[in-house]
Design an enzyme around this catalytic site. Sequence first.
Site, PDB file in Angstrom:
ATOM      1  N   ASP A 135      33.372  32.845  60.024  1.00 43.69           N
ATOM      2  CA  ASP A 135      34.546  33.579  60.496  1.00 43.69           C
ATOM      3  C   ASP A 135      34.223  35.030  60.831  1.00 43.69           C
ATOM      4  O   ASP A 135      35.042  35.717  61.428  1.00 43.69           O
ATOM      5  CB  ASP A 135      35.643  33.599  59.412  1.00 43.69           C
ATOM      6  N   CYS A 156      43.567  48.056  24.579  1.00 45.55           N
ATOM      7  CA  CYS A 156      42.407  47.519  25.300  1.00 45.55           C
ATOM      8  C   CYS A 156      41.246  48.497  25.228  1.00 45.55           C
ATOM      9  O   CYS A 156      40.103  48.116  24.979  1.00 45.55           O
ATOM     10  CB  CYS A 156      42.738  47.287  26.770  1.00 45.55           C
ATOM     11  N   ASP A 214      41.826  30.626  58.934  1.00 50.46           N
ATOM     12  CA  ASP A 214      40.717  29.720  58.723  1.00 50.46           C
ATOM     13  C   ASP A 214      41.203  28.698  57.689  1.00 50.46           C
ATOM     14  O   ASP A 214      42.163  28.949  56.973  1.00 50.46           O
ATOM     15  CB  ASP A 214      39.521  30.520  58.197  1.00 50.46           C
ATOM     16  N   CYS A 230      45.886  48.823  28.620  1.00 50.91           N
ATOM     17  CA  CYS A 230      46.642  49.622  27.659  1.00 50.91           C
ATOM     18  C   CYS A 230      45.704  50.330  26.677  1.00 50.91           C
ATOM     19  O   CYS A 230      44.496  50.151  26.728  1.00 50.91           O
ATOM     20  CB  CYS A 230      47.607  48.739  26.877  1.00 50.91           C
ATOM     21  N   ASP A 287      37.386  33.631  55.487  1.00 51.69           N
ATOM     22  CA  ASP A 287      36.525  33.997  54.366  1.00 51.69           C
ATOM     23  C   ASP A 287      35.055  33.671  54.599  1.00 51.69           C
ATOM     24  O   ASP A 287      34.204  34.187  53.908  1.00 51.69           O
ATOM     25  CB  ASP A 287      36.966  33.266  53.092  1.00 51.69           C
TER      26      ASP A 287
END
Lengths: 52, 734
Positions: free
Chosen positions: B637, B52, B453, B49, B633
Site C-alpha cells: 500500500d 503507576c 485496503d 496515575c 497498512d
Amino acid sequence: MDVLVYLIPASLLLGGVGLVAFIWTLRHRQYDDPKGDAERILNTEWDDHPKP
Amino acid sequence: MSAIVEQEDMRMQASACPACIAGPSAERLAAAAAPRDARLMLSLPTAHCAVCITDVERELARQPGVRSARVNLTLKRVSVDADPGVEAADLVERLAQIGYEAHELDPDVLSATEADKRGRDILMRIGVSGFAMMNIMLLSVAVWSGAQDATRDLFHWISAAIALPTVAFAGKPFFVSAWGSLRGGRLGMDVPISLAIILASLISVYETAHSGRHAYFDAAVMLTFFLLIGRYLDYRTRAVARSAAEELAALEVPRAQLLSDGVEVTVPIGTLVPGDLIRIRPGARVPADGEVVAGNSETDRSLLTGESLPVWAGPGAVLSTGEVNLTGPLTLRVAAAGRASSLHRMADLVAAAESAKNRYTSLAERAAAAYAPLVHVAAFAAFLGWLKVSGGDVRLALNIAASVLIITCPCALGLAVPAVVTSASGKLFRKGMLIKDGTALERLAEVDTVLFDKTGTLTMGAPEPQNLTDLAQDDLAVAAALAEASAHPLALALAEATRAMGVQAATVGGLREVPGFGIEGEWQGQRVRLGRADWVGAHPGEVTATHLQIGDRAPLTIGFADRLRPGAEAAVAGFLAAGKEVHLVSGDTSGAVLALATRLGITHWHAGALPAQKAALVAKLAAGGAHVLMVGDGLNDTAALAGAHVSISPASALDAARTASDIVLLGADLAPVADAVRLAVQARRRIKQNFAISLIYNAVAVPIALLGFATPLAAALAMSLSSVTVSLNSLRLK
C-alpha cells in the site's frame, strides 16, 4: 514622587527574582513531564523525610 | 525514518571493511557483545496515575544492576540507567508480572534531548519577554494615566532599558527567519513582524530622546510575547507527533539471530551483510532478503502482497524482508540487508512520492502570502501620505507608519492557526490518532473519496474459523486437541474458537508437528492429521483453510475468514453516511474481497491489485478531481499511501507504510477515522473564522491608525483582545 526611587528598583528586583526562578526551573527540566509531576505530588513515599 | 536509515547505514559502514564482507568477522561480533552501561528505554502504554509511577519505579529499582529508573508520564515512558548486562527483556517481564504492559524502545531512534532543547529555548524566550512585558506595562500604565514631563521620560527610559535587550533576545527567532526569507527573495510573515518590532523599538527610542508623548516599547515586547506563544504551540504539536512517531519506529528494535560457527548471536540488523546465515524463529519477522537453506515452514506475506493465504517455505525458497515465519525455524542465507533490502527500496520510492506532497500550501501560508505585501503597502502608504499632508514632518509620518505596522501585525494570524491545530491534534490524539504532518488536518478536511485496503486494515489479519458448527462433536474434539498442540496462527485461532464453544478436547497421543505441513497424532488407534490440503489428501481451495483427517475417512475442511477490525463497520458506515465515495482495494482473491465488500456495503471494489495498480487507481481518481484518503497498512500500500491526498495507517502497519502516511492510528479500533474527517472539517472552519476575526479587527483598527489616532494604549488593547479571542475560538472544537 520621591517614593519612586525605592519602588521602581523594588519592582524590577522582584520581577527579576521571578525571571531567575523561571530560568532555574527551565534549566532543571521541570517542564519535561508536567503530567507526571502533577501525579507525583500525591505520592506518599517521601512524606516523612526528603529523598536522600 | 530517514534517521533510522542513516543510522543503519552508518553501522554498516562501520563494519564494512573489505574483509568483513566475506563473512561475520570476530570484531563485529565482539562489538555487538561488548559490555557497556545500559541506558534502556521502555514504553509504558498503560501507565496513567501516581500509583503507576511508584510501582514501576520501585519494582525496577529493586532489580539487580538497575541504578535508577524514572517514569515520564507525559510521554508514557520509563528510562532506566543500569549496569552492563541488564537486559530490557527481563525488565519487561518483571513489569508484566506486576501488571504493567511494557515494550522495549530503541534509544538510538529517540532523539528526545535534541527536541527538548528547542522547546526549552522557545520557553526561555517566552519567559523573558513575559517578564519584560509585565514590567513595562506597569510603567506604561503610569504614563497612560497621566504621568508628565520628567517622570514620563524617566519611565520611558526605564522601559527602553528593559525592552531593547528583551526584543533583541526574544525576537531572535523572527529576525532569523525573516532574514532567511528575504535572502530567498520571499516575503514571509516574519518580515512584517520583524519590521514592526524593530521599527517600534527604534521610533520609541527616538521619541524618548526627544521627550515625545508616545512610546511603543510595550507594544514591541507584547508582540514578541504573543507571537512566541504561537510559535511554541506550533512547535509542541509537531514535537508531540514526532516523538510518538519515533516511538512507533523505536518499538521494532531491529535484531537478528546470526549463526556464526553454529552459535546463535543476537546482532542489530544493520550489521548484517550478504552471505550471513541467520536463524528465523517461528513468529518472527524476516529481517533481511535471502534464500532458505534449511528448515520447513510457512510464511505470511500479507503485509507485502495483501494475500491472506500462508505460503510454503523450504530450502530454496526466496523470502523478502517483512514476511512473518509461521511454523518451523528457518535458516536463511542473507542476499540483501539494510538499505539494499526490498523493504528499504520501497521506502526510497515512498520518499520520492512524499516530496510531491510537501508542495501543498497550507491555509496559513496562503493567507500570509496575501497579507504580508498588504501590510507593507499600507504602512508605506501611511508614511508617504502623512509626509505630504504634514508638509515633510518625517517624525510624525514614521510614527504613524509604525503604528499601522504594529496594529496590522498578524498577532492573531500567527496564533490562530497553531492554536486550532494544537487543539485539534490534541483531540485526535486522545481518540488514538496521531497527526504526523501539520497540513494533514487541512488535507483531511478536503477528502471526498476513501480507499480502504483489506488485509490488516479493515480486517485484523487474524483468521477466524467459519464452519465449525458443520462438524460432528467428536471431530471437533480431535481438531481441538490437535490445534492446541500447535503454534500456527490457524491452529491458535481454531483452538481459541473451540474453547469458546466449550468443546472438550479429545485425548490424542503421539502429537508431533511437521513444520510447513501440519500436526499429527494418534486417536483411538487411528492416525489423525490437521494441516495443509496436499498433506492430508484434500483439494486446496481458494479460501484460507485447514484440513482435518481422521483415519481413512475423507478429509474435512475448516474454512477461515479474516476477523473484522473493530470499528471497521462504523468507519465505513460513517463515510458512506457523510456522502463520501468508498472503495475497497486489495491484493487478495476476488472471492475474499467481494465477501468483505458485501458485508460492509461497499459497492466499489478491486481485487488482485498489485502495488502499482493501487497507486495507479489513486492517481486515476486524483486526476478525476477527487481528493483521496488512503487507509492501508501493507508494504503493497505504501506507494498508494504516499500518492494519496492524505493517508492513514494503523500502528500495526510496517514501518515503511507508517512513514508514508500522514496520520497513524494508535489503537486497534478503526472507528475514529470517520470522526477525524469531521473534526478536520470543523478545524478548517475554525481557522477560517479566526482569519475573519482578525480581519474584522484590522478593518476597524487600521483606519484609526492611518488617520493618526492610534495611541500605544489602543494598540495594546486591540492586540491582546484579538489574540485572546482567536485562542478562545480555537478551544471551541468538539
